[in-house]
Design an enzyme around this catalytic site. Structure first.
Site, PDB file in Angstrom:
ATOM      1  N   HIS A  18      25.439  13.553   3.873  1.00 12.98           N
ATOM      2  CA  HIS A  18      26.848  13.144   3.906  1.00 12.98           C
ATOM      3  C   HIS A  18      27.133  12.469   5.253  1.00 12.98           C
ATOM      4  O   HIS A  18      26.750  13.001   6.303  1.00 12.98           O
ATOM      5  CB  HIS A  18      27.749  14.367   3.720  1.00 12.98           C
ATOM      6  CG  HIS A  18      29.201  14.010   3.699  1.00 12.98           C
ATOM      7  ND1 HIS A  18      29.785  13.370   2.621  1.00 12.98           N
ATOM      8  CD2 HIS A  18      30.181  14.171   4.618  1.00 12.98           C
ATOM      9  CE1 HIS A  18      31.057  13.160   2.883  1.00 12.98           C
ATOM     10  NE2 HIS A  18      31.324  13.632   4.084  1.00 12.98           N
ATOM     11  N   ASN A  54      21.703  17.275  -0.210  1.00 10.32           N
ATOM     12  CA  ASN A  54      22.561  16.089  -0.132  1.00 10.32           C
ATOM     13  C   ASN A  54      22.712  15.651   1.324  1.00 10.32           C
ATOM     14  O   ASN A  54      22.607  16.474   2.245  1.00 10.32           O
ATOM     15  CB  ASN A  54      23.950  16.423  -0.700  1.00 10.32           C
ATOM     16  CG  ASN A  54      24.864  15.216  -0.733  1.00 10.32           C
ATOM     17  OD1 ASN A  54      24.448  14.112  -1.104  1.00 10.32           O
ATOM     18  ND2 ASN A  54      26.115  15.398  -0.335  1.00 10.32           N
TER      19      ASN A  54
HETATM   20  C1  GRF Z   1      24.834   7.231   2.855  1.00  6.97           C
HETATM   21  O1  GRF Z   1      25.551   6.902   4.001  1.00  6.97           O
HETATM   22  C2  GRF Z   1      25.026   8.667   2.476  1.00  6.97           C
HETATM   23  O2  GRF Z   1      25.328   9.499   3.543  1.00  6.97           O
HETATM   24  C3  GRF Z   1      26.203   8.605   1.547  1.00  6.97           C
HETATM   25  O3  GRF Z   1      26.058   7.407   0.852  1.00  6.97           O
HETATM   26  C4  GRF Z   1      25.330   6.479   1.635  1.00  6.97           C
HETATM   27  C5  GRF Z   1      24.221   5.954   0.781  1.00  6.97           C
HETATM   28  O4  GRF Z   1      23.565   4.851   1.331  1.00  6.97           O
HETATM   29  N1  GRF Z   1      26.216   9.782   0.722  1.00  6.97           N
HETATM   30  P1  GRF Z   1      22.185   4.358   0.726  1.00  6.97           P
HETATM   31  O5  GRF Z   1      22.375   4.129  -0.768  1.00  6.97           O
HETATM   32  O6  GRF Z   1      21.139   5.393   0.998  1.00  6.97           O
HETATM   33  O7  GRF Z   1      21.889   3.068   1.420  1.00  6.97           O
END
Ligand code: GRF
Length: 207
Positions: free
Chosen positions: A114, A112
C-alpha cells in the site's frame, strides 16, 4: 540453484505491474525463494499481463464483470491460483477487494502493498489523501491481508518524505521506487518462511 524448493506464488494485478516486474526480476535470480507461477488480472489487456508473458509466466484474466458478486469472483481468483499450484497470493496493485473466503483458502498467505503509512490513508487514494492532509512523511506499507481493507499485520514500512511541491504523481513515483526495492525483499522473506505472525505483530526471523 541451491536445490531448495521455491515457494510458488500467484501475483494479482490490475494495471501497470511495475511491482510485479520487480518481483519477476528478483525471481530470475537462482537463489530467490519464490517462483511466480501465475499472474492473475481482474482486467484484460493491462501492461502487467504483457510483463508476465515476457517473463514466460502464465497470465490469467478473471474479469470482475464476469461474476455475479464478490464471493463468486473471489472463488474464481483462488481457483486460478490453485490451478497453477500457487501457495500464496501476492497483491501488487490489485484494485479489487477479495471476499473472506480467500482468507480461508490462503490463511496468512495473502500479502498486499500500500502506498501510504498505514493505518493512515487506506483505500484506493492513499497518495492523494496524504498530500491533501498535509503530512510531511508518507511511505510504503507491506502487510498481511485480513478481513478489513488495508488493515492486516504490518510486515514492513518505509517512510518517504513529502515535499512541499509534490503532486500525487511525483510523490507516488518516489514511493514506487521504494516499493520496487522492498516488495521483492518481503516476498523473499515470506517465501523462505522467515515471517512469524503473533496477533498484529510480524517478527522477522533468521539472517
Ligand atoms: C502501487 O503503488 C501499490 O502500492 C498500489 O498500487 C500501485 C500499483 O502499481 N497498491 P503497479 O501496478 O505495481 O505499477
Amino acid at each position: 540453484m541451491t536445490g531448495r524448493p521455491r515457494t510458488p506464488i500467484a501475483v494479482l494485478v490490475s494495471g501497470s505491474g511495475s511491482n510485479l516486474q520487480s518481483i519477476l526480476d528478483a525471481a530470475a535470480g537462482a537463489d530467490y525463494p519464490a517462483e511466480v507461477v501465475v499472474v492473475i488480472s481482474d482486467r484484460p489487456g493491462v501492461k502487467a499481463l504483457q510483463r508476465a508473458a515476457a517473463a514466460g509466466v502464465p497470465g490469467v484474466v478473471v474479469a470482475w464483470g464476469d461474476y455475479p458478486d464478490r464471493d463468486a469472483f473471489t472463488v474464481a481468483v483462488c481457483d486460478a491460483a490453485v490451478a497453477h499450484h500457487a501457495e500464496a497470493l501476492i497483491l501488487a496493485g490489485f484494485m479489487r477487494i477479495l471476499a473472506p473466503a480467500a482468507l480461508d483458502r490462503f490463511p496468512q498467505r495473502i500479502v498486499n502493498i500500500h502506498p501510504a503509512l498505514l493505518p493512515s490513508f487506506p483505500g484506493a487514494h492513499g497518495v492523494a489523501e496524504a498530500i491533501a492532509h498535509g503530512v510531511k512523511l508518507s511511505g510504503v506499507s507491506v502487510h498481511f491481508v485480513d478481513a478489513e481493507v488495508d488493515h492486516g499485520p504490518i510486515i514492513l514500512q518505509e517512510s518517504v518524505p513529502v515535499r512541499p511541491d509534490d503532486t500525487e504523481e511525483t510523490l507516488h513515483a518516489r514511493i514506487q521506487q521504494v516499493e520496487h526495492r522492498v516488495y521483492p525483499e518481503v516476498v523473499a522473506a515470506f517465501a523462505a518462511g522467515r515471517l512469524r505472525v503473533a496477533g498484529r505483530h510480524v517478527h522477522w526471523e533468521g539472517p
